[in-house]
Design a protein around this motif. Structure first.
Motif, PDB file in Angstrom:
ATOM      1  N   LYS A  54       5.828 -22.476 -19.401  1.00 45.05           N
ATOM      2  CA  LYS A  54       6.484 -23.102 -20.544  1.00 45.05           C
ATOM      3  C   LYS A  54       7.824 -23.698 -20.138  1.00 45.05           C
ATOM      4  O   LYS A  54       8.121 -24.860 -20.421  1.00 45.05           O
ATOM      5  N   ASP A  55       8.661 -22.886 -19.490  1.00 45.54           N
ATOM      6  CA  ASP A  55       9.946 -23.378 -19.002  1.00 45.54           C
ATOM      7  C   ASP A  55      10.532 -22.364 -18.024  1.00 45.54           C
ATOM      8  O   ASP A  55      10.095 -21.214 -17.955  1.00 45.54           O
ATOM      9  N   ILE A  56      11.524 -22.813 -17.260  1.00 48.10           N
ATOM     10  CA  ILE A  56      12.270 -21.964 -16.336  1.00 48.10           C
ATOM     11  C   ILE A  56      13.742 -22.152 -16.644  1.00 48.10           C
ATOM     12  O   ILE A  56      14.244 -23.279 -16.652  1.00 48.10           O
ATOM     13  N   THR A  57      14.429 -21.048 -16.924  1.00 44.15           N
ATOM     14  CA  THR A  57      15.840 -21.121 -17.306  1.00 44.15           C
ATOM     15  C   THR A  57      16.676 -20.167 -16.462  1.00 44.15           C
ATOM     16  O   THR A  57      16.169 -19.221 -15.857  1.00 44.15           O
ATOM     17  N   ASP A  58      17.982 -20.404 -16.430  1.00 42.80           N
ATOM     18  CA  ASP A  58      18.918 -19.569 -15.679  1.00 42.80           C
ATOM     19  C   ASP A  58      19.331 -18.359 -16.508  1.00 42.80           C
ATOM     20  O   ASP A  58      19.698 -18.496 -17.673  1.00 42.80           O
ATOM     21  N   LEU A  59      19.298 -17.180 -15.884  1.00 38.82           N
ATOM     22  CA  LEU A  59      19.883 -15.993 -16.504  1.00 38.82           C
ATOM     23  C   LEU A  59      21.271 -15.702 -15.957  1.00 38.82           C
ATOM     24  O   LEU A  59      22.074 -15.021 -16.592  1.00 38.82           O
ATOM     25  N   THR A  60      21.548 -16.166 -14.714  1.00 41.46           N
ATOM     26  CA  THR A  60      22.899 -16.168 -14.165  1.00 41.46           C
ATOM     27  C   THR A  60      23.121 -17.512 -13.492  1.00 41.46           C
ATOM     28  O   THR A  60      22.162 -18.234 -13.200  1.00 41.46           O
ATOM     29  N   GLU A  61      24.383 -17.867 -13.234  1.00 39.90           N
ATOM     30  CA  GLU A  61      24.662 -19.098 -12.515  1.00 39.90           C
ATOM     31  C   GLU A  61      25.825 -18.884 -11.541  1.00 39.90           C
ATOM     32  O   GLU A  61      26.775 -18.141 -11.846  1.00 39.90           O
ATOM     33  N   VAL A  62      25.718 -19.489 -10.370  1.00 37.17           N
ATOM     34  CA  VAL A  62      26.672 -19.358  -9.248  1.00 37.17           C
ATOM     35  C   VAL A  62      27.248 -17.955  -9.147  1.00 37.17           C
ATOM     36  O   VAL A  62      28.450 -17.766  -8.968  1.00 37.17           O
ATOM     37  N   SER A  63      26.387 -16.940  -9.235  1.00 36.71           N
ATOM     38  CA  SER A  63      26.855 -15.557  -9.248  1.00 36.71           C
ATOM     39  C   SER A  63      26.696 -14.850  -7.909  1.00 36.71           C
ATOM     40  O   SER A  63      27.261 -13.782  -7.708  1.00 36.71           O
ATOM     41  N   GLY A  64      25.929 -15.402  -6.971  1.00 42.31           N
ATOM     42  CA  GLY A  64      25.838 -14.803  -5.642  1.00 42.31           C
ATOM     43  C   GLY A  64      25.237 -13.413  -5.654  1.00 42.31           C
ATOM     44  O   GLY A  64      25.822 -12.464  -5.124  1.00 42.31           O
ATOM     45  N   LEU A  65      24.055 -13.275  -6.245  1.00 45.06           N
ATOM     46  CA  LEU A  65      23.403 -11.961  -6.297  1.00 45.06           C
ATOM     47  C   LEU A  65      22.887 -11.565  -4.920  1.00 45.06           C
ATOM     48  O   LEU A  65      22.766 -12.387  -4.007  1.00 45.06           O
ATOM     49  N   ASP A  66      22.562 -10.287  -4.779  1.00 45.52           N
ATOM     50  CA  ASP A  66      22.034  -9.737  -3.526  1.00 45.52           C
ATOM     51  C   ASP A  66      20.577 -10.158  -3.382  1.00 45.52           C
ATOM     52  O   ASP A  66      19.718  -9.707  -4.136  1.00 45.52           O
ATOM     53  N   GLY A  67      20.293 -11.018  -2.400  1.00 50.00           N
ATOM     54  CA  GLY A  67      18.938 -11.513  -2.212  1.00 50.00           C
ATOM     55  C   GLY A  67      17.966 -10.518  -1.651  1.00 50.00           C
ATOM     56  O   GLY A  67      16.754 -10.745  -1.660  1.00 50.00           O
ATOM     57  N   GLU A  68      18.442  -9.374  -1.139  1.00 53.07           N
ATOM     58  CA  GLU A  68      17.552  -8.355  -0.585  1.00 53.07           C
ATOM     59  C   GLU A  68      17.139  -7.317  -1.616  1.00 53.07           C
ATOM     60  O   GLU A  68      16.307  -6.458  -1.320  1.00 53.07           O
ATOM     61  N   SER A  69      17.727  -7.358  -2.801  1.00 54.86           N
ATOM     62  CA  SER A  69      17.458  -6.348  -3.822  1.00 54.86           C
ATOM     63  C   SER A  69      16.625  -6.960  -4.938  1.00 54.86           C
ATOM     64  O   SER A  69      17.093  -7.841  -5.667  1.00 54.86           O
ATOM     65  N   ARG A  70      15.404  -6.485  -5.089  1.00 61.67           N
ATOM     66  CA  ARG A  70      14.544  -6.981  -6.153  1.00 61.67           C
ATOM     67  C   ARG A  70      15.087  -6.542  -7.517  1.00 61.67           C
ATOM     68  O   ARG A  70      15.539  -5.410  -7.671  1.00 61.67           O
ATOM     69  N   PRO A  71      15.036  -7.406  -8.513  1.00 64.88           N
ATOM     70  CA  PRO A  71      15.452  -6.982  -9.855  1.00 64.88           C
ATOM     71  C   PRO A  71      14.424  -6.043 -10.480  1.00 64.88           C
ATOM     72  O   PRO A  71      13.259  -5.998 -10.057  1.00 64.88           O
ATOM     73  N   GLY A  72      14.855  -5.305 -11.461  1.00 64.37           N
ATOM     74  CA  GLY A  72      13.965  -4.439 -12.233  1.00 64.37           C
ATOM     75  C   GLY A  72      14.162  -4.698 -13.712  1.00 64.37           C
ATOM     76  O   GLY A  72      15.255  -5.077 -14.154  1.00 64.37           O
ATOM     77  N   TRP A  73      13.104  -4.490 -14.508  1.00 66.08           N
ATOM     78  CA  TRP A  73      13.149  -4.851 -15.940  1.00 66.08           C
ATOM     79  C   TRP A  73      12.680  -3.655 -16.756  1.00 66.08           C
ATOM     80  O   TRP A  73      11.614  -3.081 -16.510  1.00 66.08           O
ATOM     81  N   PHE A  74      13.470  -3.277 -17.750  1.00 57.82           N
ATOM     82  CA  PHE A  74      13.083  -2.186 -18.653  1.00 57.82           C
ATOM     83  C   PHE A  74      13.138  -2.672 -20.092  1.00 57.82           C
ATOM     84  O   PHE A  74      14.091  -3.341 -20.510  1.00 57.82           O
ATOM     85  N   VAL A  75      12.097  -2.318 -20.842  1.00 57.46           N
ATOM     86  CA  VAL A  75      12.042  -2.589 -22.283  1.00 57.46           C
ATOM     87  C   VAL A  75      11.658  -1.283 -22.980  1.00 57.46           C
ATOM     88  O   VAL A  75      10.675  -0.634 -22.592  1.00 57.46           O
ATOM     89  N   PRO A  76      12.411  -0.850 -23.992  1.00 57.67           N
ATOM     90  CA  PRO A  76      12.060   0.379 -24.713  1.00 57.67           C
ATOM     91  C   PRO A  76      10.645   0.303 -25.282  1.00 57.67           C
ATOM     92  O   PRO A  76      10.154  -0.770 -25.646  1.00 57.67           O
ATOM     93  N   ALA A  77       9.986   1.445 -25.368  1.00 56.56           N
ATOM     94  CA  ALA A  77       8.585   1.502 -25.790  1.00 56.56           C
ATOM     95  C   ALA A  77       8.366   0.886 -27.168  1.00 56.56           C
ATOM     96  O   ALA A  77       7.339   0.244 -27.412  1.00 56.56           O
ATOM     97  N   ASP A  78       9.327   1.062 -28.065  1.00 53.26           N
ATOM     98  CA  ASP A  78       9.135   0.545 -29.419  1.00 53.26           C
ATOM     99  C   ASP A  78       9.307  -0.968 -29.510  1.00 53.26           C
ATOM    100  O   ASP A  78       9.090  -1.561 -30.566  1.00 53.26           O
ATOM    101  N   GLN A  79       9.690  -1.606 -28.397  1.00 54.60           N
ATOM    102  CA  GLN A  79       9.823  -3.059 -28.372  1.00 54.60           C
ATOM    103  C   GLN A  79       8.733  -3.724 -27.536  1.00 54.60           C
ATOM    104  O   GLN A  79       8.750  -4.939 -27.344  1.00 54.60           O
ATOM    105  N   ARG A  80       7.776  -2.928 -27.066  1.00 57.18           N
ATOM    106  CA  ARG A  80       6.684  -3.459 -26.249  1.00 57.18           C
ATOM    107  C   ARG A  80       5.435  -3.656 -27.095  1.00 57.18           C
ATOM    108  O   ARG A  80       5.235  -2.960 -28.092  1.00 57.18           O
TER     109      ARG A  80
END
Length: 416
Positions: A368-394
């Motif tokens: 559908k689309d690709i958007t930025d969640l951060t910009e020019v922030s220089g994140l750690d490229g060796e560390s995979r992100p993780g995502w958590f959503v509370p059970a009542d919101q899934r």
């Protein structure tokens, strides 16, 4: 296994210890072990043998431009820039920047740790804690010329911190190794906890780095005991990227390999009950992330042109959708709501977090689309992100179907 003499002012940082020159002459066997360790950690860092998969802030390793502003200045180490127009997403995403752990919820990014020695965060199943790797300075002991010499080293530890930052991090696993009067350190990377919260999977050469490459291991959080399943590898390249299926019955990991000068990573499915692994894909895929129903996986597809995201069938490894085609995207994490995927992206020399939203019904999605969640922030490229959503919101979960174990191309069903 070797390092800088403890009296030296150049103690170094990171996982590797530095050469100690005449202070340490541990012999050919130890030199061989050092070479094995260096090759292994280089591979796990995406430098060898993955041609074109460099993931830090130094380009994408392909010699090709990745677009964007090469002169952009990243944000200071204690700042993450969230674009004002960022779309709202459900839950929270954890990532690393400048050796510290951050949690982003919508438009707000909060720094969770300080000190600059932290990486590779992942959520606890209930979202109350974040596990990560912290390196600490220490003194090692190794015999040289008949004398036990001291040297500086950095020791990786598995840590846990409350996700709300209400308490200091605590150590779960110590990477320090002591044997026969000698002290050095093991490698520990990518800790991820099983959905039932009982078992931590990681890649490591614990408890004796002289006897093991960096391979898949399990650590029982209750008994404090480790288990190393007898899985095949291509020495000294080892394994990486452990990822649990949401029901906890299957874990995916990457068996590193080579095809001449090129890397040939293969995603392997490990059946927890049977204790056996079988290849899911042919060469060229890594960093898997399960969809919430366990039927699909988002992966990094490697090539000589760089890294891109794809979606595979979790039953047979068949590629269903190429999500990006820029050669500069990697480390996908599927939203627990199932409708989007966050990933790291390199523009110029700066790593940021992006979000791709999927449209349509599985497996016939479109981007559908690709958007930025951060910009020019220089994140750690060796560390995979993780995502958590509370059970009542899934969405209401559906049972994970029984799937074929046949790989998409090549490979054998033998233990991997």
């Amino acid at each position: 296994m070797t390092g800088t003499p403890a009296s030296s002012s150049d103690s170094g940082r990171g996982f590797g210890a530095r050469s100690a020159g005449r202070w340490l002459a541990p012999g050919l066997a130890i030199v061989g072990l050092l070479i094995v360790a260096l090759v292994t950690i280089s591979l796990l860092n995406g430098d060898i043998p993955f041609v074109g998969t460099s993931k830090g802030g130094t380009g994408n390793g392909t010699g090709n431009g990745t677009g964007g502003d090469n002169t952009a200045t990243p944000a200071p180490s204690n700042v993450v820039i969230v674009p004002p127009e960022v779309i709202t997403f459900t839950g929270s995403i954890v990532y690393a920047k400048a050796g510290n752990i951050w949690v982003q919820t919508g438009k707000v990014a909060k720094q969770l740790t300080t000190g600059g020695d932290d990486s590779m965060p992942s959520w606890s199943p209930d979202g109350t804690s974040v596990y990560f790797i912290r390196t600490v300075d220490g003194i090692g002991h190794w015999p040289a010329s008949g004398i036990l010499r001291d040297y500086n080293m950095t020791i990786p530890n598995v840590m846990r911190v409350p996700a709300d930052g209400s308490a200091a991090p605590v150590r779960i696993i110590n990477g320090r190794v002591t044997k026969n009067g000698r002290t050095w350190h093991s490698w520990i990377r990518e800790p991820v906890v099983s959905p039932d919260g009982r078992t931590l999977a990681m890649v490591s050469d614990r408890p004796d780095p002289s006897q093991s490459d960096v391979v898949l291991q399990f650590y029982d959080l209750t008994t404090k005991k480790s288990k190393v399943p007898p899985l095949g590898e291509t020495p000294p390249l080892g394994h990486q990227d452990p990822t649990w299926r949401p029901d906890g019955k299957v874990l995916l990991y990457v068996r590193n390999g080579r095809d001449g000068p090129k890397g040939a990573p293969v995603i392997v499915r490990y059946d927890v009950a049977k204790g056996k692994g079988a290849p899911l894909t042919g060469p060229g895929y890594l960093e898997p992330s399960f969809s919430p129903d366990g039927r699909f996986i988002a992966v990094t597809k490697t090539s000589t042109f760089g890294n891109d995201l794809a979606i595979l069938d979790a039953g047979n490894g068949r590629e269903l959708l190429r999500v990006t085609n820029d050669g500069a995207s990697w480390a996908p994490v599927w939203s627990p709501t199932g409708d989007s995927i966050a990933f790291l992206h390199l523009s110029g020399q700066i790593v940021d977090l992006k979000l791709v939203r999927l449209e349509g019904d599985a497996p016939n999605w479109t981007v559908k689309d690709i958007t930025d969640l951060t910009e020019v922030s220089g994140l750690d490229g060796e560390s995979r992100p993780g995502w958590f959503v509370p059970a009542d919101q899934r969405p209401v979960a559906t049972p994970t179907p029984v799937v074929s174990t046949a790989p998409s191309s090549g490979g054998s069903a033998a233990a991997q």
